[in-house]
Design a protein around this motif. Structure first.
Motif, PDB file in Angstrom:
ATOM      1  N   GLU A   1      40.755  42.639  32.882  1.00 49.86           N
ATOM      2  CA  GLU A   1      40.699  41.890  34.140  1.00 49.86           C
ATOM      3  C   GLU A   1      39.996  40.555  33.934  1.00 49.86           C
ATOM      4  O   GLU A   1      40.427  39.526  34.451  1.00 49.86           O
TER       5      GLU A   1
ATOM      6  N   ASP B   1      41.665  37.008  34.572  1.00 52.31           N
ATOM      7  CA  ASP B   1      41.104  36.039  35.513  1.00 52.31           C
ATOM      8  C   ASP B   1      41.015  34.658  34.875  1.00 52.31           C
ATOM      9  O   ASP B   1      41.405  33.654  35.470  1.00 52.31           O
TER      10      ASP B   1
ATOM     11  N   LEU C   1      44.742  46.120  38.318  1.00 55.12           N
ATOM     12  CA  LEU C   1      44.643  44.880  37.549  1.00 55.12           C
ATOM     13  C   LEU C   1      45.268  43.781  38.408  1.00 55.12           C
ATOM     14  O   LEU C   1      46.465  43.553  38.379  1.00 55.12           O
TER      15      LEU C   1
END
Lengths: 150, 127
Positions: free
Chosen positions: B64, B68, B97
């Motif tokens: 994640e 990002d 996710l």
């Protein structure tokens, strides 16, 4: 098989048969590689389904990462057990970290302020059939998970 | 040995991850992918988890975090190769996710990104 460090789970009947326990240290030196290797060896002889195998390895992974991120160092033990033809595994994770001061909250999402999504113990609880957590304040956490596979 | 391999396919990055990836390697990968995305004008990154048998919340957090960062650099993020047990684990752990799209394998991921299957140049890259 039970010794001082691994008291038998109280609600399992007496006719339970346990097999050799494999323990591996989990710390900065070993990481999770030792326990992963031991666990694979331990469950290899039981002919598990891919799903059961993955669940057991996931529980070990999650508990192991908890030790590395919160406790710093500890160990994980895995014990196969049989009762009335059912096969299960006891996974015990112990560390010498700060312990969990609010056990009730630790199973809810987003409780932990450290790394991780804070879903770890809750997910382990969902995956395992039985989860016990003892916080030995001021130091140390003891997590015992039981997973019955058939 | 690094627990990941990074390949450049034209303007796509293919990152193959092994489950032994730890925080230090995630940091290293974060830096590597960031600089590669900028240097090669990458517009999509595929994380192939085919070699990962076990997904836990820590691996998911790390992916994640990588996703990002890559989305802030305007790169699309795809995850491919999840096994059935891994998918069920994601459900058990309530891992979503966010902003990541999924494909069954690398081939399907490339198809979704509008790439033909015969990529002319494939380079292994370890910065």
């Amino acid at each position: 098989m039970a010794n001082a460090h691994h008291p038998p789970s109280c609600n399992h009947a007496e006719n339970m048969q346990t097999f050799a326990t494999l323990c591996a240290p989990v710390d900065k030196v070993h990481g999770l590689s030792a326990i992963r290797q031991y666990a694979r060896r331990c469950i290899a002889s039981w002919n598990l389904s891919p799903m059961a195998r993955a669940e057991i390895l996931t529980i070990i992974n999650e508990l192991g990462n908890n030790i590395l991120h919160h406790g710093g160092e500890g160990k994980i033990c895995i014990t196969p057990a049989q009762i009335n033809g059912h096969l299960g595994f006891r996974i015990v994770a112990e560390d010498t970290g700060p312990g969990i001061s609010s056990l009730g909250k630790s199973r809810f999402r987003g409780h932990s302020r450290r790394k991780g999504l804070g879903l770890g113990l809750k997910g382990v609880g969902r995956m395992a059939n039985d989860l016990r957590i003892a916080s030995r304040l001021p130091r140390g956490t003891y997590v015992e998970a039981w997973k019955w596979v058939f | 040995m690094r627990p990941y391999s990074v390949f450049i396919l034209e303007n796509i990055l293919l990152v193959s991850i092994q489950e032994e990836i730890d925080d230090k390697n995630v940091q290293r990968l974060l830096g590597l992918l960031g600089s590669l995305v900028i240097r090669h004008r990458i517009n999509a990154v595929i994380f192939d988890l085919h070699d990962v048998e076990v997904v836990d919340t820590f691996l998911a957090t790390n992916i994640e975090k990588l996703a990002d960062m890559l989305q802030l650099l305007e790169a699309e993020v795809m995850v491919s190769g999840l096994s059935v047990p891994a998918v069920l684990t994601l459900l058990d752990f309530e891992i979503q996710l966010k902003g990541v799209s999924f494909a069954l394998d690398v081939e399907q991921a490339l198809e979704r990104l509008g790439k033909s299957k015969n990529i002319s140049s494939l380079r292994l890259c370890h910065g």
